[in-house]
Design a protein around this motif. Structure first.
Motif, mmCIF file in Angstrom:
data_model
loop_
_atom_site.group_PDB
_atom_site.id
_atom_site.type_symbol
_atom_site.label_atom_id
_atom_site.label_comp_id
_atom_site.label_asym_id
_atom_site.label_seq_id
_atom_site.Cartn_x
_atom_site.Cartn_y
_atom_site.Cartn_z
ATOM 1 N N TRP A 373 0.820 -1.211 0.000
ATOM 2 C CA TRP A 373 0.000 0.000 0.000
ATOM 3 C C TRP A 373 0.858 1.267 0.000
ATOM 4 C CZ3 TRP A 373 -1.773 3.287 4.333
ATOM 5 C CH2 TRP A 373 -2.938 4.002 4.053
ATOM 6 N N SER A 374 2.069 1.158 0.590
ATOM 7 C CA SER A 374 2.967 2.314 0.711
ATOM 8 C C SER A 374 4.059 2.319 -0.360
ATOM 9 C CB SER A 374 3.636 2.303 2.094
ATOM 10 O OG SER A 374 2.679 2.182 3.127
ATOM 11 N N LYS A 375 4.034 1.366 -1.263
ATOM 12 C CA LYS A 375 5.129 1.172 -2.223
ATOM 13 C C LYS A 375 5.144 2.251 -3.300
ATOM 14 C CE LYS A 375 6.756 -2.346 -5.510
ATOM 15 N NZ LYS A 375 6.495 -3.687 -6.034
ATOM 16 N N ARG A 376 6.358 2.651 -3.707
ATOM 17 C CA ARG A 376 6.531 3.578 -4.824
ATOM 18 C C ARG A 376 7.402 2.908 -5.889
ATOM 19 N NH1 ARG A 376 5.685 8.788 -5.978
ATOM 20 N NH2 ARG A 376 4.990 9.299 -3.864
ATOM 21 N N VAL A 377 6.934 2.906 -7.132
ATOM 22 C CA VAL A 377 7.653 2.281 -8.242
ATOM 23 C C VAL A 377 8.509 3.346 -8.943
ATOM 24 C CG1 VAL A 377 7.428 0.984 -10.390
ATOM 25 C CG2 VAL A 377 5.747 0.667 -8.553
ATOM 26 N N PRO A 378 9.799 3.086 -9.184
ATOM 27 C CA PRO A 378 10.629 4.060 -9.908
ATOM 28 C C PRO A 378 10.022 4.377 -11.281
ATOM 29 C CG PRO A 378 11.988 2.329 -8.950
ATOM 30 C CD PRO A 378 10.564 1.908 -8.756
ATOM 31 N N THR A 379 10.130 5.634 -11.679
ATOM 32 C CA THR A 379 9.495 6.079 -12.930
ATOM 33 C C THR A 379 9.966 5.267 -14.131
ATOM 34 O OG1 THR A 379 9.281 8.307 -12.023
ATOM 35 C CG2 THR A 379 9.078 8.082 -14.408
ATOM 36 N N ALA A 380 11.258 4.947 -14.186
ATOM 37 C CA ALA A 380 11.796 4.201 -15.334
ATOM 38 C C ALA A 380 11.153 2.814 -15.419
ATOM 39 C CB ALA A 380 13.311 4.071 -15.214
ATOM 40 N N ALA A 381 11.094 2.108 -14.280
ATOM 41 C CA ALA A 381 10.499 0.772 -14.268
ATOM 42 C C ALA A 381 9.007 0.842 -14.595
ATOM 43 C CB ALA A 381 10.706 0.125 -12.891
ATOM 44 N N LEU A 382 8.352 1.885 -14.106
ATOM 45 C CA LEU A 382 6.922 2.059 -14.353
ATOM 46 C C LEU A 382 6.635 2.232 -15.846
ATOM 47 C CD1 LEU A 382 4.108 2.405 -13.080
ATOM 48 C CD2 LEU A 382 4.629 4.835 -12.780
ATOM 49 N N ASN A 383 7.463 3.042 -16.519
ATOM 50 C CA ASN A 383 7.224 3.290 -17.946
ATOM 51 C C ASN A 383 7.674 2.132 -18.826
ATOM 52 O OD1 ASN A 383 6.075 6.135 -18.717
ATOM 53 N ND2 ASN A 383 7.307 6.430 -16.868
ATOM 54 N N ARG A 384 8.625 1.320 -18.350
ATOM 55 C CA ARG A 384 8.957 0.093 -19.084
ATOM 56 C C ARG A 384 7.752 -0.839 -19.101
ATOM 57 N NH1 ARG A 384 14.109 0.483 -16.695
ATOM 58 N NH2 ARG A 384 13.497 -0.924 -14.997
ATOM 59 N N TRP A 385 7.124 -0.984 -17.919
ATOM 60 C CA TRP A 385 5.908 -1.799 -17.879
ATOM 61 C C TRP A 385 4.831 -1.196 -18.777
ATOM 62 C CZ3 TRP A 385 1.276 0.330 -16.339
ATOM 63 C CH2 TRP A 385 0.177 -0.544 -16.430
ATOM 64 N N VAL A 449 -4.206 -4.409 -3.025
ATOM 65 C CA VAL A 449 -4.513 -3.069 -2.520
ATOM 66 C C VAL A 449 -5.268 -2.273 -3.583
ATOM 67 C CG1 VAL A 449 -2.559 -3.019 -0.945
ATOM 68 C CG2 VAL A 449 -2.283 -2.134 -3.246
ATOM 69 N N PRO A 450 -6.107 -1.335 -3.158
ATOM 70 C CA PRO A 450 -6.819 -0.508 -4.138
ATOM 71 C C PRO A 450 -5.856 0.402 -4.883
ATOM 72 C CG PRO A 450 -7.197 0.319 -1.905
ATOM 73 C CD PRO A 450 -6.463 -0.984 -1.766
ATOM 74 N N VAL A 451 -6.035 0.515 -6.184
ATOM 75 C CA VAL A 451 -5.164 1.331 -7.035
ATOM 76 C C VAL A 451 -6.014 2.403 -7.712
ATOM 77 C CG1 VAL A 451 -3.756 1.330 -9.137
ATOM 78 C CG2 VAL A 451 -3.429 -0.463 -7.422
ATOM 79 N N ARG A 452 -5.546 3.636 -7.709
ATOM 80 C CA ARG A 452 -6.241 4.736 -8.365
ATOM 81 C C ARG A 452 -5.473 5.126 -9.628
ATOM 82 N NH1 ARG A 452 -9.388 3.353 -4.830
ATOM 83 N NH2 ARG A 452 -10.074 4.604 -3.056
ATOM 84 N N VAL A 453 -6.182 5.249 -10.767
ATOM 85 C CA VAL A 453 -5.573 5.709 -12.016
ATOM 86 C C VAL A 453 -6.383 6.895 -12.541
ATOM 87 C CG1 VAL A 453 -5.065 5.152 -14.419
ATOM 88 C CG2 VAL A 453 -4.556 3.487 -12.629
ATOM 89 N N VAL A 454 -5.692 8.001 -12.812
ATOM 90 C CA VAL A 454 -6.324 9.207 -13.347
ATOM 91 C C VAL A 454 -5.782 9.446 -14.751
ATOM 92 C CG1 VAL A 454 -6.597 11.702 -13.068
ATOM 93 C CG2 VAL A 454 -6.597 10.209 -11.055
ATOM 94 N N LEU A 455 -6.663 9.768 -15.692
ATOM 95 C CA LEU A 455 -6.262 10.078 -17.072
ATOM 96 C C LEU A 455 -6.173 11.593 -17.232
ATOM 97 C CD1 LEU A 455 -8.672 7.592 -18.891
ATOM 98 C CD2 LEU A 455 -6.320 7.177 -18.139
ATOM 99 N N LYS A 456 -5.078 12.050 -17.839
ATOM 100 C CA LYS A 456 -4.867 13.495 -17.944
ATOM 101 C C LYS A 456 -4.389 13.867 -19.339
ATOM 102 C CE LYS A 456 -3.318 17.205 -14.937
ATOM 103 N NZ LYS A 456 -2.605 17.531 -13.684
ATOM 104 N N SER A 457 -5.096 14.774 -19.973
ATOM 105 C CA SER A 457 -4.704 15.274 -21.297
ATOM 106 C C SER A 457 -4.046 16.637 -21.140
ATOM 107 C CB SER A 457 -5.924 15.412 -22.211
ATOM 108 O OG SER A 457 -6.519 14.158 -22.434
ATOM 109 N N PRO A 458 -3.038 16.942 -21.977
ATOM 110 C CA PRO A 458 -2.400 18.260 -21.899
ATOM 111 C C PRO A 458 -3.365 19.337 -22.348
ATOM 112 C CG PRO A 458 -1.616 17.070 -23.832
ATOM 113 C CD PRO A 458 -2.451 16.111 -23.039
ATOM 114 N N LYS A 459 -3.367 20.456 -21.617
ATOM 115 C CA LYS A 459 -4.234 21.572 -21.987
ATOM 116 C C LYS A 459 -3.456 22.538 -22.856
ATOM 117 C CE LYS A 459 -7.158 21.281 -17.882
ATOM 118 N NZ LYS A 459 -7.658 21.975 -16.675
#
Length: 466
Positions: A373-385, A449-459
């Motif tokens: 629940w408290s885990k943080r994934v490194p950005t590089a590993a996250l974007n590889r996935w 654990v519950p996961v929240r995902v938000v979609l965001k478009s550039p303005k």
């Protein structure tokens, strides 16, 4: 410097004299339930209090009643008597407007026999209505009474003057020790595990906590709905696998029934208090009754926990008397996976609050759950996935318009929150969002654990629509 505990002050008195109102005044927030009817408080409740810079732990107790020890009021009185052990001071609260009663005199006799210093507090002493009771309280033989109005905050400064000679030195020593420990400890830690136990009435929540603590800390009995307040207890657990001492804040809550059945005002307050306890928890244990199985109300409680973003696990209590245990366990497992599809595979453990079976396994799983629940994934590993997920299953192109998913970042933890950036995200089907959430949970270590995902478009004001 050795750790020094804050001084502990116990509030004692007969029912409905304003003990919980005084408790709330001292801790600065409405932690204890307050109502006009007597006997609202049933378990000891602790809070951090401060008076003019003097810090101490204040303990609210059940109203003292002259009843047989086998009855519920009698067991409540025994809890109050036990609470005085190890206390540094006691505040004996009387109702100045009602005057001295025979029960007040009985409590005073008992307190005079104890070694703990007593401060006599005459509550509801504001105005002429309380004067007679204030003067009459001298007859209790406990020294000069302190006239206060817990509801309006009057007389609190006088209360400080009475407590300071008793606990002032210990309060200062504890504060100095805490400041020294904070300066020595630069490591960022998660702190005590905040573990709430929730469920329907009579599932055995208080019995389970008593088994963990090894003492009758909370009232239990065959009567459903004994627990009314959410009770927090700090405790150390020794992990049998590693021998490590781990801090836990256990939170017992009132049973949560179907809303249609909750008609009494006091029970409504209790259920609302239980919901607030979920907000403050990190991991929540939903306790089921093995003799009743999984009911729709259990799934509603679980869904509430997940909506609040807490880590959830399920424990089946009374396993020592369960019939056809294997079929029961598999049935509950299947029902949970079907009813809580967003967290398939959440921990399910068979326990017995009566015998202690499975409780160490439950606590070990709770710590592992908090880590996820408290885990943080490194950005590089996250974007590889993320790149692999897009390649394996590219987003659709509704009406021939291509949806571009550019990158993902983790915006927060506890619960884990992710933001996906791209264009035309308003056209992305919900099924593809679920595909991304399921991938995050299964591939990046967020299984239960519950996961929240938000979609965001550039303005971009200059961006033209195709």
């Amino acid at each position: 410097m050795q750790a020094i505990m804050k001084p502990q002050v116990i509030i004692i008195g007969r029912p409905n004299v304003g003990k919980s109102t005084l408790f709330n005044r001292l801790v600065g927030k409405k932690l204890a339930l307050v109502d006009d009817q007597p006997g609202v408080t049933r378990d000891r409740r602790m809070g951090d209090a401060e008076l003019a810079g003097m810090s101490f732990t204040v303990v609210d107790t059940a109203g003292w009643e002259d009843e047989d020890p086998d009855t519920l009021p009698g067991r409540m009185r025994m809890q109050t008597e036990v609470s005085l052990e190890g206390a540094d001071a006691a505040m004996f609260v009387i109702d100045a407007r009602a005057g001295i009663t025979p029960l007040d005199e009985e409590i005073a006799r008992w307190l005079r026999e104890q070694e703990v210093p007593v401060v006599l507090v005459a509550n509801k002493a504001e105005g002429k209505a309380g004067e007679a009771g204030l003067y009459e309280s001298y007859s209790l033989g406990l020294g000069e009474p302190i006239g206060v109005s817990a509801e309006h905050g009057e007389g609190i400064a006088d209360l400080f003057g009475a407590l300071w000679p008793i606990i002032g030195a210990k309060s200062e020593a504890a504060e100095a020790a805490a400041e020294f420990a904070a300066s020595e400890d630069d490591d960022e830690t998660l702190g005590p595990l905040k573990l709430a136990i929730v469920g329907r009435p009579n599932a055995g929540k208080s019995t389970l906590i008593n088994q963990l603590l090894g003492e009758d800390r909370l009232l239990t009995g065959p009567e459903a709905g004994i627990t009314r307040d959410s009770i927090a207890i700090d405790w150390n657990w020794t992990d049998p696998k590693t021998g490590e001492n781990r801090e836990i804040r256990l939170i017992d809550t009132a049973g949560m029934r179907k809303k249609a059945r909750v008609v009494e005002k006091l029970e409504k307050l209790s259920v609302a208090d239980a919901r607030r306890a979920v907000d403050f928890a990190e991991v929540v244990v939903l306790l089921l009754d093995a003799t009743q199985g999984l009911e729709h109300q259990d799934l509603k409680i679980a869904d509430l926990v997940l909506q609040e973003g807490r880590a959830l696990m399920v424990a089946i209590n009374k396993w020592d008397i369960a019939e056809d245990a294997s079929a029961l366990f598999n049935g509950i497992r299947a029902a949970l996976d079907d009813g809580l599809a967003q967290v398939r595979g959440l921990p399910l453990i068979a326990v017995s609050a009566k015998t202690g079976k499975g409780l160490d396994q439950m606590l070990g799983a709770a710590f592992e759950l908090r880590e996820s629940w408290s885990k943080r994934v490194p950005t590089a590993a996250l974007n590889r996935w993320f790149d692999d997920a897009l390649e394996a299953n590219p987003p659709p192109a509704p009406k021939g318009k291509r949806i571009k998913l550019r990158y993902i970042t983790q915006a927060g933890t506890r619960p884990p929150r992710f933001v996906v950036f791209g264009t035309r995200l308003d056209m992305l089907p919900k099924s593809y969002e679920r595909y991304l959430v399921n991938g995050i949970r299964s591939k990046l270590g967020f299984e239960a654990v519950p996961v929240r995902v938000v979609l965001k478009s550039p303005k971009n004001p200059f961006e033209t629509k195709d």
